[in-house]
Structures are given as structure tokens and as C-alpha cells.
Design a protein around this motif. Sequence first.
Motif, PDB file in Angstrom:
ATOM      1  N   ILE A  14       0.726  -1.249  -0.030  1.00  0.00           N
ATOM      2  CA  ILE A  14      -0.063   0.070   0.014  1.00  0.00           C
ATOM      3  C   ILE A  14       0.804   1.298  -0.055  1.00  0.00           C
ATOM      4  O   ILE A  14       0.568   2.189  -0.584  1.00  0.00           O
ATOM      5  CB  ILE A  14      -0.983   0.119   1.244  1.00  0.00           C
ATOM      6  N   GLU A  15       2.031   1.264   0.537  1.00  0.00           N
ATOM      7  CA  GLU A  15       2.910   2.584   0.870  1.00  0.00           C
ATOM      8  C   GLU A  15       4.448   1.719   1.032  1.00  0.00           C
ATOM      9  O   GLU A  15       4.487   0.975   2.012  1.00  0.00           O
ATOM     10  CB  GLU A  15       2.537   3.390   1.911  1.00  0.00           C
ATOM     11  N   ALA A  16       5.184   2.104   0.448  1.00  0.00           N
ATOM     12  CA  ALA A  16       6.753   1.849   0.622  1.00  0.00           C
ATOM     13  C   ALA A  16       7.696   2.826   0.023  1.00  0.00           C
ATOM     14  O   ALA A  16       7.372   3.067  -1.368  1.00  0.00           O
ATOM     15  CB  ALA A  16       6.812   0.514   0.193  1.00  0.00           C
ATOM     16  N   SER A  17       8.554   3.321   0.513  1.00  0.00           N
ATOM     17  CA  SER A  17       9.677   4.090   0.009  1.00  0.00           C
ATOM     18  C   SER A  17      10.557   2.947  -0.919  1.00  0.00           C
ATOM     19  O   SER A  17      10.719   1.883  -0.671  1.00  0.00           O
ATOM     20  CB  SER A  17      10.565   4.851   0.923  1.00  0.00           C
TER      21      SER A  17
ATOM     22  N   GLY B 298      11.578  -1.901   4.032  1.00  0.00           N
ATOM     23  CA  GLY B 298      11.887  -3.391   4.323  1.00  0.00           C
ATOM     24  C   GLY B 298      10.664  -4.071   3.707  1.00  0.00           C
ATOM     25  O   GLY B 298      10.982  -5.348   3.639  1.00  0.00           O
ATOM     26  N   THR B 299       9.622  -3.505   3.374  1.00  0.00           N
ATOM     27  CA  THR B 299       8.499  -4.228   2.574  1.00  0.00           C
ATOM     28  C   THR B 299       8.920  -4.690   1.243  1.00  0.00           C
ATOM     29  O   THR B 299       8.292  -5.701   0.870  1.00  0.00           O
ATOM     30  CB  THR B 299       7.452  -3.253   2.521  1.00  0.00           C
TER      31      THR B 299
ATOM     32  N   GLU C 279      -6.326  -0.783  -7.946  1.00  0.00           N
ATOM     33  CA  GLU C 279      -7.073   0.426  -7.792  1.00  0.00           C
ATOM     34  C   GLU C 279      -7.796   0.149  -6.609  1.00  0.00           C
ATOM     35  O   GLU C 279      -8.129   1.225  -5.862  1.00  0.00           O
ATOM     36  CB  GLU C 279      -7.938   0.847  -9.022  1.00  0.00           C
ATOM     37  N   GLY C 280      -8.039  -1.095  -5.957  1.00  0.00           N
ATOM     38  CA  GLY C 280      -8.995  -1.448  -4.789  1.00  0.00           C
ATOM     39  C   GLY C 280      -8.883  -2.535  -4.528  1.00  0.00           C
ATOM     40  O   GLY C 280      -8.575  -3.648  -5.196  1.00  0.00           O
ATOM     41  N   ALA C 281      -9.390  -2.828  -3.409  1.00  0.00           N
ATOM     42  CA  ALA C 281      -9.566  -4.220  -2.713  1.00  0.00           C
ATOM     43  C   ALA C 281     -10.275  -5.296  -3.629  1.00  0.00           C
ATOM     44  O   ALA C 281     -10.180  -6.368  -3.494  1.00  0.00           O
ATOM     45  CB  ALA C 281     -10.308  -4.172  -1.232  1.00  0.00           C
ATOM     46  N   LYS C 282     -11.277  -4.650  -4.286  1.00  0.00           N
ATOM     47  CA  LYS C 282     -12.092  -5.534  -5.442  1.00  0.00           C
ATOM     48  C   LYS C 282     -10.898  -6.153  -6.120  1.00  0.00           C
ATOM     49  O   LYS C 282     -11.119  -7.598  -6.868  1.00  0.00           O
ATOM     50  CB  LYS C 282     -13.168  -5.062  -5.865  1.00  0.00           C
TER      51      LYS C 282
ATOM     52  N   LYS D  12      -2.169   1.554  -7.174  1.00  0.00           N
ATOM     53  CA  LYS D  12      -1.763   2.325  -8.652  1.00  0.00           C
ATOM     54  C   LYS D  12      -0.993   3.636  -8.514  1.00  0.00           C
ATOM     55  O   LYS D  12      -0.142   4.156  -9.020  1.00  0.00           O
ATOM     56  CB  LYS D  12      -3.253   2.741  -9.368  1.00  0.00           C
ATOM     57  N   ASN D  13      -1.093   4.373  -7.299  1.00  0.00           N
ATOM     58  CA  ASN D  13      -0.496   5.472  -6.976  1.00  0.00           C
ATOM     59  C   ASN D  13       0.790   5.335  -6.643  1.00  0.00           C
ATOM     60  O   ASN D  13       1.671   6.213  -7.121  1.00  0.00           O
ATOM     61  CB  ASN D  13      -1.073   6.279  -5.651  1.00  0.00           C
TER      62      ASN D  13
END
Length: 85
Positions: free
Chosen positions: A11-14, A18-19, A61-64, A37-38
Motif C-alpha cells: 500500500i505504501e513503501a519508499s 523493508g516491505t 486500484e482497490g480491494a476488489k 496504482k499511486n
Amino acid sequence: MAVLSDATAVIEASDTSGTLHQAAECSRIGRGLFITKNLADDPSLKWPSKFLKYDTTIVMEGAKDIKEWLHKSPHNFASGAGRNT
């Protein structure tokens, strides 16, 4: 964790997160890797392009998107596919 999961969602990682170790392991063993997507579209990040070359990486784009993949994937355990019942 990658071995225990059907897929991983980032979902978020630089670029130094570590992800990315988890993401690399998913790609190495052929597990699904979802990248939002972002993140995939962020020109300041270098890591997404390294994973987008794998067939098992999906830009979501989403959980779906995860739910649909889990129901379609022939090797996942969430839908009962792959289980000996």
C-alpha cells in the motif's frame, strides 16, 4: 510471510522500505504481488518498475482487484482451489 500467503499487497513503501524484501520474495516464488496504482505511477519511486516486469505483479486500484484475483487464481487456497478435499 510470502510463503504463507497467496498474495501480498503493498500500500505504501519508499525505495528503502523493508516491505520490498517481502515483495521480492513474492516475485521469486511466484506469489501474487499487488501494488497500488499511486505507487506504480509515482515517478519519484524506483522500486515499482523492478516488480512490474513479473507476471504475478498486479497494479490495483482497490480491494476488489485482490478479491477478483483470488477467485480467478488456479493456485490460491482462499477459494478452495489447490486443496485436496
